[in-house]
Design an enzyme around this catalytic site. Structure first.
Site, PDB file in Angstrom:
ATOM      1  N   CYS A 129       0.836  -1.201   0.000  1.00 35.74           N
ATOM      2  CA  CYS A 129       0.000   0.000   0.000  1.00 35.74           C
ATOM      3  C   CYS A 129       0.870   1.250   0.000  1.00 35.74           C
ATOM      4  O   CYS A 129       1.737   1.414   0.868  1.00 35.74           O
ATOM      5  CB  CYS A 129      -0.916   0.010   1.224  1.00 35.74           C
ATOM      6  SG  CYS A 129      -1.940   1.507   1.337  1.00 35.74           S
ATOM      7  N   CYS A 137      -1.023   6.596   6.806  1.00 34.63           N
ATOM      8  CA  CYS A 137      -2.239   5.992   7.347  1.00 34.63           C
ATOM      9  C   CYS A 137      -1.919   5.117   8.557  1.00 34.63           C
ATOM     10  O   CYS A 137      -0.954   4.350   8.542  1.00 34.63           O
ATOM     11  CB  CYS A 137      -2.923   5.161   6.264  1.00 34.63           C
ATOM     12  SG  CYS A 137      -4.309   4.165   6.849  1.00 34.63           S
ATOM     13  N   CYS A 140      -3.189   0.033   9.050  1.00 36.97           N
ATOM     14  CA  CYS A 140      -2.531  -1.262   8.859  1.00 36.97           C
ATOM     15  C   CYS A 140      -1.193  -1.283   9.580  1.00 36.97           C
ATOM     16  O   CYS A 140      -0.307  -0.478   9.292  1.00 36.97           O
ATOM     17  CB  CYS A 140      -2.331  -1.544   7.377  1.00 36.97           C
ATOM     18  SG  CYS A 140      -3.854  -1.927   6.499  1.00 36.97           S
ATOM     19  N   CYS A 225      -8.316   2.243  -0.700  1.00 38.85           N
ATOM     20  CA  CYS A 225      -7.878   1.447   0.449  1.00 38.85           C
ATOM     21  C   CYS A 225      -7.759   0.002  -0.006  1.00 38.85           C
ATOM     22  O   CYS A 225      -8.746  -0.619  -0.412  1.00 38.85           O
ATOM     23  CB  CYS A 225      -8.887   1.564   1.589  1.00 38.85           C
ATOM     24  SG  CYS A 225      -8.496   0.509   3.012  1.00 38.85           S
ATOM     25  N   GLN A 319     -19.866  -8.166  12.014  1.00 41.24           N
ATOM     26  CA  GLN A 319     -18.450  -8.461  11.805  1.00 41.24           C
ATOM     27  C   GLN A 319     -17.991  -7.940  10.448  1.00 41.24           C
ATOM     28  O   GLN A 319     -18.717  -8.008   9.455  1.00 41.24           O
ATOM     29  CB  GLN A 319     -18.195  -9.961  11.912  1.00 41.24           C
ATOM     30  CG  GLN A 319     -18.241 -10.485  13.337  1.00 41.24           C
ATOM     31  CD  GLN A 319     -17.002 -10.113  14.147  1.00 41.24           C
ATOM     32  OE1 GLN A 319     -16.014  -9.628  13.608  1.00 41.24           O
ATOM     33  NE2 GLN A 319     -17.068 -10.343  15.450  1.00 41.24           N
ATOM     34  N   TYR A 348     -24.365  -9.899  25.115  1.00 35.13           N
ATOM     35  CA  TYR A 348     -23.899  -8.913  24.136  1.00 35.13           C
ATOM     36  C   TYR A 348     -24.292  -9.427  22.751  1.00 35.13           C
ATOM     37  O   TYR A 348     -23.472  -9.516  21.836  1.00 35.13           O
ATOM     38  CB  TYR A 348     -22.385  -8.707  24.234  1.00 35.13           C
ATOM     39  CG  TYR A 348     -21.843  -8.627  25.642  1.00 35.13           C
ATOM     40  CD1 TYR A 348     -21.802  -7.423  26.339  1.00 35.13           C
ATOM     41  CD2 TYR A 348     -21.364  -9.774  26.294  1.00 35.13           C
ATOM     42  CE1 TYR A 348     -21.306  -7.357  27.636  1.00 35.13           C
ATOM     43  CE2 TYR A 348     -20.866  -9.724  27.593  1.00 35.13           C
ATOM     44  CZ  TYR A 348     -20.843  -8.516  28.251  1.00 35.13           C
ATOM     45  OH  TYR A 348     -20.354  -8.465  29.537  1.00 35.13           O
ATOM     46  N   GLU A 372     -28.677  -7.475  25.169  1.00 33.16           N
ATOM     47  CA  GLU A 372     -27.964  -6.502  24.344  1.00 33.16           C
ATOM     48  C   GLU A 372     -28.362  -5.102  24.784  1.00 33.16           C
ATOM     49  O   GLU A 372     -29.533  -4.844  25.083  1.00 33.16           O
ATOM     50  CB  GLU A 372     -28.313  -6.713  22.875  1.00 33.16           C
ATOM     51  CG  GLU A 372     -27.997  -5.566  21.943  1.00 33.16           C
ATOM     52  CD  GLU A 372     -26.525  -5.228  21.881  1.00 33.16           C
ATOM     53  OE1 GLU A 372     -26.210  -4.018  21.816  1.00 33.16           O
ATOM     54  OE2 GLU A 372     -25.689  -6.149  21.927  1.00 33.16           O
ATOM     55  N   ASP A 416     -19.852 -12.387  23.709  1.00 34.62           N
ATOM     56  CA  ASP A 416     -19.010 -11.695  22.734  1.00 34.62           C
ATOM     57  C   ASP A 416     -18.953 -10.233  23.157  1.00 34.62           C
ATOM     58  O   ASP A 416     -19.583  -9.355  22.559  1.00 34.62           O
ATOM     59  CB  ASP A 416     -19.624 -11.853  21.340  1.00 34.62           C
ATOM     60  CG  ASP A 416     -18.760 -11.259  20.239  1.00 34.62           C
ATOM     61  OD1 ASP A 416     -17.645 -10.802  20.532  1.00 34.62           O
ATOM     62  OD2 ASP A 416     -19.215 -11.252  19.080  1.00 34.62           O
ATOM     63  N   CYS A 443     -12.114 -10.087  20.699  1.00 33.67           N
ATOM     64  CA  CYS A 443     -11.267  -9.413  19.722  1.00 33.67           C
ATOM     65  C   CYS A 443     -10.032  -8.806  20.380  1.00 33.67           C
ATOM     66  O   CYS A 443      -9.219  -8.192  19.698  1.00 33.67           O
ATOM     67  CB  CYS A 443     -12.057  -8.332  18.990  1.00 33.67           C
ATOM     68  SG  CYS A 443     -12.694  -7.050  20.078  1.00 33.67           S
TER      69      CYS A 443
END
Length: 490
Positions: A129, A137, A140, A225, A319, A348, A372, A416, A443
């Protein structure tokens, strides 16, 4: 898939510039999170009256040898004076010139970029990139690393967090130490997976769309991108000007042709006439209440997973990787192995992905409760699961709603949570419900490891753990841990 965690999980976005939210202070021996790093970096460089002013080291260069990877997309090095550097754009084992981007004399650590590579790692490649590199940026973290090396680095971070925060080796966690790529993401050298189905572009003063620089409000204008999904790229957002806009979020649904843009005007800004290269629905974020409102087209997109269609309204959370929902769903179902007639909690729960998958497997004689916090996500979940009368969805924060339900036992639990994790009190409560299996989707490996430690205190052990590279080129990694009660004779 939870709207409660949308803001947290969207930290994987190309404009990311925030540090991870928890963990201990980083140093050369402890390569964990950077909560205090973030707060230290935000402190003013001027000391209170009567105290000596801090001397900024920004721009100072050091020739260093790079040590291990740290959580957050950088590696650790030390100056000749012993000061710790957290360095981006480098790899373990390299010899580099690092230029300080944040920090003062006497600080416990400094942030830096690798601006010259003196001795390169065998895992280094030229970043494909053109917008990746020091001062560009911030999205990444690993464009300069081979795909296999990126996954190894993520695996090292997961292993370190498990050991430091949960006292678990990979073997004790039932994990083989690998981070698995998503289906279709293994590509020839020089090609980048086009996985990002949601991209939030920042808009500069000239109306140009771009992405945030690392830990900065500055914007890097871009014309493309590389990690954006084709459904996002084909809208042509980067080719147009966006006057009076602060941001433009592009959404390309998986499993349908739905496209959506969410516009956030600058204070007092007027919406432009949106003419893009493909049909698109338009939403806007209102300045007064921060709510998302429909301007044109549908107020939702239709996502597809586990053979079902899910409505996701008003730019709500889903996701980002097109394979993520099915990948995580399969890992959760394989770990829980729901049986007919069982009861389950989906915490969640977002728009109901896991609740729907479990409900199909436990059948009409079973029961599923989803919790939730997001009002719109709850409305969507109830719509998505309306054909399943044995599913109930409650609105509110898990730590508040769950105790009020009066539930004292359940067979299965899936959670989650947001990036910060479930936390000690919630985990402590869940450990009292006697679930035969618990699936924890995370995550953030530090939050996961911390909470696994709490589950251990509550009498649960990790049966298996799997890690997935659902955010290629970034430092983010998704994990699914399956827990079960410790047997009395263990």
């Amino acid at each position: 898939m939870q709207s409660e965690s949308q803001a947290s999980k969207e930290a994987a976005a190309p404009q990311e510039h925030q540090a991870a939210p928890l963990g201990t202070e980083p140093d050369a021996a402890s390569i964990g999170h950077e909560r205090k790093a973030a707060s230290a970096a935000q402190e003013p460089t001027t000391s209170p009256v009567g105290q000596e002013e801090k001397v900024s080291l920004v721009g100072t260069e050091y020739e260093v040898e790079v040590g291990p990877v740290a959580h957050g997309g950088h590696c650790i090095a030390r100056t000749a004076e012993g000061q710790v550097l957290f360095v981006r754009h480098t790899l373990p084992g390299e010899k580099i010139v690092a230029r300080v981007t944040d920090g003062d004399e006497g600080a416990r650590f400094l942030r830096a970029d690798a601006v010259t590579i003196l001795e390169a790692s065998k895992d280094r490649v030229e970043a494909p990139c053109p917008f990746s590199g020091p001062g560009k940026c911030g999205g990444c973290d690993w464009q300069h690393a081979k795909p296999g090396a990126q996954r190894r680095l993520k695996g090292e971070v997961v292993a370190e967090q498990l050991l430091r925060l949960a006292g678990l080796t990979p073997e004790e966690a039932g994990w083989d130490g690998t981070v698995m790529p998503a289906e279709g993401d293994k590509l020839p050298a020089g090609q980048v997976p086009q996985w990002r189905t949601r991209v939030q572009y920042a808009v500069d003063a000239e109306g140009r769309a771009g992405l945030r620089k690392h830990r900065s409000h500055d914007i890097q204008p871009i014309d493309h991108c590389m990690i954006a999904a084709p459904g996002v790229s084909e809208l042509g957002i980067e080719k147009r000007e966006w006057p009076q806009m602060a941001s433009v979020e592009a959404i390309a649904a998986t499993g349908s042709s739905d496209r959506q843009v969410v516009l956030t005007p600058t204070p007092g800004g007027r919406l432009p006439l949106v003419e893009l290269d493909k049909p698109v629905s338009v939403l806007r974020v209102h300045e007064k209440d921060g709510g998302v409102h429909k301007v044109h087209g549908r107020a939702f997109v239709r996502e597809r997973a586990d053979g079902r269609t899910y409505r996701v309204g008003m730019g709500g959370f889903w996701q980002i990787h097109p394979q993520a929902a099915d990948t995580l769903m399969r890992a959760v179902m394989q770990g829980l192995m729901p049986r007919k007639g069982e009861t389950a909690l989906d915490l969640y729960c977002g728009v109901g992905l896991f609740a729907g998958s479990i409900a199909e497997r436990v059948g009409d004689q079973g029961a599923v409760l989803g919790i939730e916090s997001g009002k719109r996500a709850v409305e969507d979940a109830r719509h998505n699961l309306a054909s399943m009368p044995h599913v109930r969805v409650e609105q509110g924060k898990v730590e508040q709603v769950l105790p009020r339900t009066g539930i004292t036992e359940t067979d299965l639990i899936v959670l989650d949570p947001p990036r910060a994790g479930a936390g000690k009190q919630t985990v402590k409560h869940l450990a009292t419900l006697g679930a035969r299996r618990i699936a924890y989707v995370a995550c953030d490996p530090a939050a996961l490891a911390r909470d696994l430690g709490y589950f251990k205190e509550g009498g649960y052990r990790v049966r298996t753990l799997r890690a997935f590279d659902l955010f290629p080129m970034t430092h983010h990694v998704e994990c699914v841990a399956i827990l079960e009660p410790v047997k009395k004779d263990d």
